[in-house]
Design an enzyme around this catalytic site. Structure first.
Site, PDB file in Angstrom:
ATOM      1  CG  LEU A   1      -3.811  27.045  16.591  1.00 27.53           C
ATOM      2  CD1 LEU A   1      -4.307  25.615  16.355  1.00 27.53           C
ATOM      3  CD2 LEU A   1      -4.996  28.014  16.553  1.00 27.53           C
TER       4      LEU A   1
ATOM      5  CD  GLU B   1       6.769  33.611  22.988  1.00 27.98           C
ATOM      6  OE1 GLU B   1       6.281  32.644  23.604  1.00 27.98           O
ATOM      7  OE2 GLU B   1       6.959  33.606  21.761  1.00 27.98           O
TER       8      GLU B   1
ATOM      9  CG  ASP C   1      -0.330  34.450  22.144  1.00 27.81           C
ATOM     10  OD1 ASP C   1      -1.430  34.909  21.768  1.00 27.81           O
ATOM     11  OD2 ASP C   1       0.692  34.457  21.431  1.00 27.81           O
TER      12      ASP C   1
HETATM   13  C1  GLA Z   1       0.913  36.750  18.492  1.00 28.71           C
HETATM   14  C2  GLA Z   1       1.465  37.362  19.774  1.00 28.71           C
HETATM   15  C3  GLA Z   1       0.350  38.038  20.579  1.00 28.71           C
HETATM   16  C4  GLA Z   1      -0.468  38.990  19.711  1.00 28.71           C
HETATM   17  C5  GLA Z   1      -0.870  38.313  18.403  1.00 28.71           C
HETATM   18  C6  GLA Z   1      -1.550  39.266  17.471  1.00 28.71           C
HETATM   19  O1  GLA Z   1       0.068  35.693  18.805  1.00 28.71           O
HETATM   20  O2  GLA Z   1       2.065  36.375  20.568  1.00 28.71           O
HETATM   21  O3  GLA Z   1       0.897  38.703  21.692  1.00 28.71           O
HETATM   22  O4  GLA Z   1       0.223  40.184  19.485  1.00 28.71           O
HETATM   23  O5  GLA Z   1       0.240  37.726  17.738  1.00 28.71           O
HETATM   24  O6  GLA Z   1      -2.771  39.668  18.004  1.00 28.71           O
END
Ligand code: GLA
Length: 372
Positions: A115, A150, A162
């Site tokens: 999440l 990140e 994200d």
């Molecule tokens: C993770 C990564 C995102 C995205 C998702 C898959 O959450 O952090 O950048 O690639 O996986 O949609």
């Protein structure tokens, strides 16, 4: 020494949310659309400046504190504090001279649940630094600094979804993130299923996932290989007949996911706008099947959660986030939430799996300063 807001006027507070991705999975590094929303669970940060070029950070998840310099370099700070140090490093790399800070983190975004608890930490720190330094940066630039932390400090090769969801979401809306443009194009889409008596339930399977390791990076490089075979820069922009050019069955399946998920996500945006909930549910479930069979990023716990939620009456269900563990979501009639939750709990108990955590999420605001 804990920093408290009550006796120190220089202490200010910010909050940044975790996210659920409604649909559009593994597309943000393929030039495709994603449709996340910020959830009503946040990481909060109390911060005050220092003058000695040092950063000291406390967290409710860890004993003691971690201290590092504003000239920190990748590899120097590890564990949870790396997400903080990475943001400081990203600012420094952009030429900002930071004075140092005392920081206290606290969060109700479940850790390791897919999440985006890490994006919430990065975004809350990036926003606080921006505001404390009075920098003229928009929310998308804050997200970019957080993503740099990140990718290049923590070393997880993730896309932009994200951090954009955490930094740029609007209360009550999902955020359509179109990554074919650079920077990505962001559009808020009203997300008010609650007004029609529906809820989104999260099932945190408690199955471990980690994006810094193996499979996520493997999927990215498989997509790059396919893009090269087809001759496109971004896989989501592949023409419909592109599958014919790919012989390897695994690579063909990866491409199929990217192409069908792109189509589903666009359809989901329309369904969301038009409040076509049954249709949205069907798209969510189809997305899960594609992630399970073609992209192969699901796992047994996620499949149990999805199948059980559907069997208990959910309109649709799917894994959310990177996969290999983490959380599933289900779109459920409000008065059916208890039935779905108890069915999932029984199914996990029956399969001798760790008890899942379940909760309803609603679309909340992106990162912001908390005043008063
Ligand atoms: C993770 C990564 C995102 C995205 C998702 C898959 O959450 O952090 O950048 O690639 O996986 O949609």
């Amino acid at each position: 020494m804990r920093v408290t807001a009550t006796n120190d006027a220089s202490v200010r507070t910010w909050a940044a949310p975790g996210r659920v991705n409604l649909i559009g999975e593994h597309l943000d590094y393929n030039g495709g659309p994603a449709l996340p929303f910020a959830i009503d669970r946040t990481t909060r940060l109390k911060a005050r400046p220092r003058t000695d070029g040092r950063v000291r950070v406390w967290s409710s998840i860890a004993e003691g504190s971690v201290e590092f310099g504003v000239d920190t370099e990748p590899g120097q700070v590890e564990g949870w504090a790396a997400y903080v140090a990475g943001v400081v490093w990203a600012y420094a790399r952009d030429g900002h001279a930071l004075p140092g800070y005392d920081l206290v983190l606290d969060s109700d975004v479940p850790l390791g649940a897919g999440l985006s608890s890490s994006a919430a930490v990065e975004c809350v720190v990036a926003l606080a630094v921006r505001d404390l330094q009075g920098l003229d940066l928009g929310a998308a630039q804050v997200a970019r600094l957080a993503q740099t932390a990140e990718n290049d400090y923590v070393g997880a090769p993730t896309g932009s979804m994200d951090q954009l969801a955490s930094a740029c979401s609007e209360d009550g809306h999902a955020l359509l993130v179109e990554t074919r443009t650079e920077p990505p194009t962001l559009t808020s889409v009203p997300a008010d299923w609650a007004a029609d008596g529906l809820a989104v339930v999260v099932v945190d399977t408690r199955a471990e996932h980690s994006h810094a390791t193996g499979e996520y990076a493997t999927r990215r490089s498989e997509c790059e290989q396919v893009a090269e075979i087809i001759g496109v820069e971004q896989l989501a922009l592949a023409p419909p007949d592109a599958v014919l050019k790919v012989e390897d069955p695994v690579l063909k399946a990866r491409l199929r996911h990217v192409m069908t998920e792109t189509t589903r996500t666009r359809a989901a945006v329309r369904a969301l706008r038009e409040r076509q909930w049954e249709h949205l549910g069907t798209l969510l479930t189809a997305s899960h099947v594609s992630l399970r069979d073609d992209y192969q990023v699901s796992c047994m716990e996620l499949d149990v959660a999805v199948d059980t939620a559907l069997g208990a009456g959910a309109l649709g269900a799917r894994m959310t986030g990177g996969g290999f563990g983490g959380s599933a979501i289900a779109l459920v009639a409000r008065d059916g939430v208890d039935r779905v939750v108890s069915a999932v709990e029984s199914a996990f108990a029956g399969a001798r799996l760790t008890a899942p955590r379940t909760f309803v999420v609603t679309p909340g605001p992106g990162a912001h300063e908390v005043r008063g």
